[in-house]
Write a protein that holds these residues in place. Structure first.
Motif, PDB file in Angstrom:
ATOM      1  N   LEU A 108      -2.449  -3.243   8.586  1.00 29.10           N
ATOM      2  CA  LEU A 108      -3.883  -3.152   8.328  1.00 29.10           C
ATOM      3  C   LEU A 108      -4.298  -3.997   7.125  1.00 29.10           C
ATOM      4  O   LEU A 108      -5.461  -4.350   6.988  1.00 29.10           O
ATOM      5  N   ASP A 109      -3.330  -4.337   6.260  1.00 35.80           N
ATOM      6  CA  ASP A 109      -3.620  -5.203   5.113  1.00 35.80           C
ATOM      7  C   ASP A 109      -4.114  -6.578   5.549  1.00 35.80           C
ATOM      8  O   ASP A 109      -4.825  -7.239   4.797  1.00 35.80           O
ATOM      9  N   THR A 110      -3.753  -7.016   6.746  1.00 39.51           N
ATOM     10  CA  THR A 110      -4.204  -8.328   7.209  1.00 39.51           C
ATOM     11  C   THR A 110      -5.697  -8.323   7.530  1.00 39.51           C
ATOM     12  O   THR A 110      -6.336  -9.371   7.482  1.00 39.51           O
ATOM     13  N   PHE A 111      -6.261  -7.153   7.822  1.00 37.91           N
ATOM     14  CA  PHE A 111      -7.673  -7.059   8.141  1.00 37.91           C
ATOM     15  C   PHE A 111      -8.528  -6.845   6.897  1.00 37.91           C
ATOM     16  O   PHE A 111      -9.678  -7.272   6.849  1.00 37.91           O
ATOM     17  N   TYR A 112      -7.972  -6.151   5.907  1.00 37.76           N
ATOM     18  CA  TYR A 112      -8.696  -5.893   4.656  1.00 37.76           C
ATOM     19  C   TYR A 112      -7.657  -5.699   3.572  1.00 37.76           C
ATOM     20  O   TYR A 112      -6.890  -4.738   3.613  1.00 37.76           O
ATOM     21  N   ASN A 113      -7.616  -6.593   2.602  1.00 36.82           N
ATOM     22  CA  ASN A 113      -6.515  -6.595   1.638  1.00 36.82           C
ATOM     23  C   ASN A 113      -6.757  -5.726   0.408  1.00 36.82           C
ATOM     24  O   ASN A 113      -5.948  -5.735  -0.505  1.00 36.82           O
TER      25      ASN A 113
ATOM     26  N   LEU B 298     -12.174  -0.611   9.887  1.00 38.29           N
ATOM     27  CA  LEU B 298     -12.084  -1.581   8.800  1.00 38.29           C
ATOM     28  C   LEU B 298     -12.943  -2.807   9.079  1.00 38.29           C
ATOM     29  O   LEU B 298     -13.585  -3.344   8.176  1.00 38.29           O
ATOM     30  N   GLU B 299     -12.937  -3.270  10.322  1.00 38.97           N
ATOM     31  CA  GLU B 299     -13.748  -4.432  10.669  1.00 38.97           C
ATOM     32  C   GLU B 299     -15.231  -4.128  10.491  1.00 38.97           C
ATOM     33  O   GLU B 299     -15.984  -4.949   9.966  1.00 38.97           O
TER      34      GLU B 299
ATOM     35  N   VAL C 294     -10.260   3.117   0.872  1.00 42.84           N
ATOM     36  CA  VAL C 294     -10.667   1.778   0.475  1.00 42.84           C
ATOM     37  C   VAL C 294     -11.609   1.963  -0.712  1.00 42.84           C
ATOM     38  O   VAL C 294     -12.137   3.059  -0.910  1.00 42.84           O
ATOM     39  N   PRO C 295     -11.820   0.938  -1.524  1.00 44.95           N
ATOM     40  CA  PRO C 295     -12.694   1.108  -2.694  1.00 44.95           C
ATOM     41  C   PRO C 295     -14.082   1.613  -2.295  1.00 44.95           C
ATOM     42  O   PRO C 295     -14.780   0.984  -1.504  1.00 44.95           O
ATOM     43  N   GLY C 296     -14.434   2.790  -2.793  1.00 45.44           N
ATOM     44  CA  GLY C 296     -15.749   3.352  -2.546  1.00 45.44           C
ATOM     45  C   GLY C 296     -15.910   4.107  -1.242  1.00 45.44           C
ATOM     46  O   GLY C 296     -17.006   4.564  -0.932  1.00 45.44           O
TER      47      GLY C 296
ATOM     48  N   MET D 248       0.843  -1.175   0.000  1.00 45.87           N
ATOM     49  CA  MET D 248       0.000   0.000   0.000  1.00 45.87           C
ATOM     50  C   MET D 248       0.891   1.242   0.000  1.00 45.87           C
ATOM     51  O   MET D 248       1.894   1.309   0.689  1.00 45.87           O
ATOM     52  N   LYS D 249       0.477   2.218  -0.771  1.00 46.86           N
ATOM     53  CA  LYS D 249       1.220   3.467  -0.864  1.00 46.86           C
ATOM     54  C   LYS D 249       0.857   4.375   0.309  1.00 46.86           C
ATOM     55  O   LYS D 249      -0.310   4.602   0.585  1.00 46.86           O
ATOM     56  N   VAL D 250       1.875   4.859   1.004  1.00 46.65           N
ATOM     57  CA  VAL D 250       1.666   5.730   2.170  1.00 46.65           C
ATOM     58  C   VAL D 250       2.405   7.044   1.930  1.00 46.65           C
ATOM     59  O   VAL D 250       3.590   7.048   1.632  1.00 46.65           O
ATOM     60  N   GLN D 251       1.679   8.153   2.055  1.00 40.60           N
ATOM     61  CA  GLN D 251       2.286   9.478   1.971  1.00 40.60           C
ATOM     62  C   GLN D 251       2.290  10.076   3.368  1.00 40.60           C
ATOM     63  O   GLN D 251       1.244  10.155   4.008  1.00 40.60           O
ATOM     64  N   VAL D 252       3.467  10.498   3.821  1.00 44.31           N
ATOM     65  CA  VAL D 252       3.588  11.101   5.151  1.00 44.31           C
ATOM     66  C   VAL D 252       3.909  12.586   4.974  1.00 44.31           C
ATOM     67  O   VAL D 252       4.865  12.936   4.286  1.00 44.31           O
ATOM     68  N   HIS D 253       3.086  13.424   5.589  1.00 40.22           N
ATOM     69  CA  HIS D 253       3.284  14.875   5.556  1.00 40.22           C
ATOM     70  C   HIS D 253       3.562  15.344   6.974  1.00 40.22           C
ATOM     71  O   HIS D 253       2.708  15.220   7.851  1.00 40.22           O
TER      72      HIS D 253
END
Length: 99
Positions: free
Chosen positions: A27-32, A88-89, A59-61, A1-6
Motif C-alpha cells: 500500500l506504500d506504493t499508492f500513498y507513501n 487510499l486512492e 494516515v496523517p489526519g 510501516m509499523k503493523v500490529q497483528v492481533h
C-alpha cells in the motif's frame, strides 16, 4: 510501516503475519505517508466464510478501515487490502483537490 497483528482467541503463525505484512507494505506504493496499521484476525462460528480480517490504517489526519470475511485469512486479507487501496486512492484525490 509499523503493523500490529492481533489474533483473537487463537495464535497466528509467522507465515500468516508475514503475508499480511507484505500485503500492507504494498500500500506504500499508492500513498507513501502511511503512519501505521492494526490488523485484527477473528474466527467466527458462522458458516463457511468464518474468518474475519479487520484492518485500521492510519494516515496523517485520518483513519481508513476495512473489514472482510472469507474462507481463509489470506483471502480476507487480500480483499481488505484491495478495499484499503481504493480508499487510499480516493483519499489522495481528495487531498489533491484541496491544494
Amino acid at each position: 510501516m509499523k503493523v500490529q497483528v492481533h489474533s483473537i482467541h487463537f495464535d497466528a503463525d509467522s507465515k500468516l503475519i508475514n503475508f499480511i505484512q507484505k500485503k500492507l507494505d504494498k500500500l506504500d506504493t499508492f500513498y507513501n505517508r502511511l503512519v501505521d496499521s492494526e490488523v485484527f484476525l477473528r474466527l467466527n462460528n458462522e458458516g463457511i466464510e468464518n474468518k474475519t480480517v479487520e484492518i485500521k490504517l492510519r494516515v496523517p489526519g485520518n483513519m481508513l478501515f476495512a473489514t472482510e470475511k472469507a474462507r481463509s485469512f489470506e483471502a480476507a486479507a487480500d480483499l481488505a487490502t484491495d478495499a484499503l487501496r481504493m480508499q487510499l486512492e480516493k483519499f489522495k484525490t481528495k487531498i489533491r483537490n484541496r491544494e
